[in-house]
Design an enzyme around this catalytic site. Structure first.
Site, PDB file in Angstrom:
ATOM      1  CE1 TYR A   3       1.984  96.970  41.244  1.00  0.00           C
ATOM      2  CE2 TYR A   3       3.641  97.918  42.686  1.00  0.00           C
ATOM      3  CZ  TYR A   3       2.365  97.450  42.483  1.00  0.00           C
ATOM      4  OH  TYR A   3       1.474  97.458  43.528  1.00  0.00           O
ATOM      5  CE  LYS A  17       2.333  99.230  47.405  1.00  0.00           C
ATOM      6  NZ  LYS A  17       1.417  99.829  48.386  1.00  0.00           N
TER       7      LYS A  17
HETATM    8  P1  NAD Z   1      -8.221 100.512  46.519  1.00  0.00           P
HETATM    9  O1  NAD Z   1      -8.290 101.376  45.312  1.00  0.00           O
HETATM   10  O2  NAD Z   1      -9.463  99.866  46.977  1.00  0.00           O
HETATM   11  O3  NAD Z   1      -7.569 101.306  47.733  1.00  0.00           O
HETATM   12  C1  NAD Z   1      -6.578 102.297  47.560  1.00  0.00           C
HETATM   13  C2  NAD Z   1      -6.982 103.467  48.436  1.00  0.00           C
HETATM   14  O4  NAD Z   1      -5.967 104.461  48.486  1.00  0.00           O
HETATM   15  C3  NAD Z   1      -8.262 104.165  47.920  1.00  0.00           C
HETATM   16  O5  NAD Z   1      -9.271 104.120  48.906  1.00  0.00           O
HETATM   17  C4  NAD Z   1      -7.792 105.596  47.677  1.00  0.00           C
HETATM   18  O6  NAD Z   1      -8.800 106.572  47.937  1.00  0.00           O
HETATM   19  C5  NAD Z   1      -6.639 105.695  48.669  1.00  0.00           C
HETATM   20  N1  NAD Z   1      -5.782 106.848  48.385  1.00  0.00           N
HETATM   21  C6  NAD Z   1      -5.059 107.112  47.263  1.00  0.00           C
HETATM   22  N2  NAD Z   1      -4.474 108.328  47.400  1.00  0.00           N
HETATM   23  C7  NAD Z   1      -4.828 108.816  48.622  1.00  0.00           C
HETATM   24  C8  NAD Z   1      -4.557 110.022  49.326  1.00  0.00           C
HETATM   25  N3  NAD Z   1      -3.797 111.000  48.800  1.00  0.00           N
HETATM   26  N4  NAD Z   1      -5.091 110.177  50.573  1.00  0.00           N
HETATM   27  C9  NAD Z   1      -5.871 109.224  51.125  1.00  0.00           C
HETATM   28  N5  NAD Z   1      -6.175 108.051  50.504  1.00  0.00           N
HETATM   29  C10 NAD Z   1      -5.660 107.877  49.259  1.00  0.00           C
HETATM   30  O7  NAD Z   1      -7.097  99.412  46.169  1.00  0.00           O
HETATM   31  P2  NAD Z   1      -6.361  98.299  47.038  1.00  0.00           P
HETATM   32  O8  NAD Z   1      -5.776  97.380  46.039  1.00  0.00           O
HETATM   33  O9  NAD Z   1      -7.249  97.802  48.094  1.00  0.00           O
HETATM   34  O10 NAD Z   1      -5.159  99.113  47.687  1.00  0.00           O
HETATM   35  C11 NAD Z   1      -4.877  99.111  49.083  1.00  0.00           C
HETATM   36  C12 NAD Z   1      -3.400  98.840  49.297  1.00  0.00           C
HETATM   37  O11 NAD Z   1      -3.123  97.485  48.927  1.00  0.00           O
HETATM   38  C13 NAD Z   1      -2.467  99.718  48.470  1.00  0.00           C
HETATM   39  O12 NAD Z   1      -1.353 100.074  49.249  1.00  0.00           O
HETATM   40  C14 NAD Z   1      -2.043  98.768  47.352  1.00  0.00           C
HETATM   41  O13 NAD Z   1      -0.810  99.132  46.767  1.00  0.00           O
HETATM   42  C15 NAD Z   1      -1.945  97.494  48.148  1.00  0.00           C
HETATM   43  N6  NAD Z   1      -1.853  96.256  47.367  1.00  0.00           N
HETATM   44  C16 NAD Z   1      -2.802  95.952  46.446  1.00  0.00           C
HETATM   45  C17 NAD Z   1      -2.688  94.796  45.697  1.00  0.00           C
HETATM   46  C18 NAD Z   1      -3.697  94.451  44.647  1.00  0.00           C
HETATM   47  O14 NAD Z   1      -3.403  93.641  43.763  1.00  0.00           O
HETATM   48  N7  NAD Z   1      -4.885  95.000  44.689  1.00  0.00           N
HETATM   49  C19 NAD Z   1      -1.596  93.927  45.907  1.00  0.00           C
HETATM   50  C20 NAD Z   1      -0.644  94.262  46.876  1.00  0.00           C
HETATM   51  C21 NAD Z   1      -0.784  95.429  47.596  1.00  0.00           C
END
Ligand code: NAD
Length: 261
Positions: free
Chosen positions: A157, A164
């Site tokens: 990570y 984070k």
């Molecule tokens: P996802 O890929 O569906 O969403 C991530 C989004 O971030 C995408 O829509 C992408 O276009 C956007 N993004 C990245 N760079 C950007 C920029 N410069 N400007 C605007 N948008 C931008 O994936 P997700 O897993 O739904 O991620 C959403 C959040 O959840 C993130 O913060 C991720 O770290 C967090 N999260 C995810 C998990 C997991 O296991 N999937 C667990 C904990 C937290």
């Protein structure tokens, strides 16, 4: 029975790529509860699929916004002012770190990759909140998405764990500064879930099965459960909660050891 009725409320949801996105899990709940929503997308390549996703919900708006671009943020919030006049909810579900920074050793993180990860994944919450502040209504609420690697080492990570940690600390500082205006800011710490962003984490499938073995509930949490927590934290049901990082991980983070796994 307590229902959540958000009719008359307005929301901005940032970071929906497809129906698996955690931003969509929360955004769809807001739509179902009757809120008017604007969804922002990073770049043109995501526009058509996002428009298709929101199309069953009449009147839902979309707008392009790369969170690293000040001009995009200015345009986005000018559009929100024009369309809605004010704002009640923000879902910040945006994160990015260059793949190379998650494949190598943490000690080898380049300054450029560090700056990119921290800028997109943590600073953006601060800049979004700043742009939103003049539009936020009394009782408004912001949620962001974080992950356990901010607190404990999760191999691979790497710099995203640091980003984070910065995001969670920013949540607390923003909660303090906006609290006097009755605006709340909270972070949801989700367990691992299959999304586009998760696929870029090396060894993600292994992480999913290990997390399920360790979790108190012996399973992974779901995007639906993230959606429900998001709706709760944004709504008035959570009116006394701010600056918190709340886990929705089927009880993974509470475990020190699990001998059954
Ligand atoms: P996802 O890929 O569906 O969403 C991530 C989004 O971030 C995408 O829509 C992408 O276009 C956007 N993004 C990245 N760079 C950007 C920029 N410069 N400007 C605007 N948008 C931008 O994936 P997700 O897993 O739904 O991620 C959403 C959040 O959840 C993130 O913060 C991720 O770290 C967090 N999260 C995810 C998990 C997991 O296991 N999937 C667990 C904990 C937290």
């Amino acid at each position: 029975m307590i229902g959540i009725d958000l009719s008359g409320k307005t929301a901005l949801v940032m970071g929906v790529t497809n129906s698996y996105s955690l931003g969509w899990a929360i955004g769809e709940k807001l739509l179902q509860a009757g809120a008017k929503c604007m969804f922002s997308y990073q770049g043109e390549r995501l526009q058509a699929s996002l428009e298709k996703l929101v199309s069953p919900y009449e009147g839902t708006l979309t707008e392009q916004c790369d969170v690293t671009q000040e001009a995009d943020l200015e345009r986005l919030f000018a559009r929100i002012k024009e369309e809605y006049g004010s704002l009640d909810y923000i879902v910040h579900a945006v994160a990015y770190a260059p793949r190379a920074s998650m494949e190598g050793r943490f000690v080898e993180t380049t300054q450029e990759d560090w700056n990119t990860a921290l800028s997109v994944s943590a600073y953006s919450l601060v800049s979004v909140s700043r742009h939103a502040e003049p539009l936020l209504n009394d009782g408004a609420s912001i949620v962001t998405l974080t992950y356990y690697a901010s607190q404990k080492v999760v191999p691979k990570y790497n710099v995203m764990g640091v980003a984070k940690a910065a995001l969670e600390a920013s949540t607390r500082y923003l909660a303090y500064e906006l609290g006097a205006k009755n605006v709340r800011v909270n972070a949801i710490s989700a367990g691992p879930m299959r999304t586009v962003a998760a696929k870029s984490i090396p060894g993600f499938s292994g992480m999913l099965s290990k997390a399920a073995e360790m979790a108190a509930m012996k399973r992974n949490a779901t995007a639906e459960e993230v959606g429900k927590l998001g709706l709760f934290l944004l709504s008035d049901l959570a009116s006394g909660i701010t600056g918190e990082t709340t886990y929705v991980d089927a009880g993974y983070n509470i475990m020190g050891m699990n001998l059954e796994g």
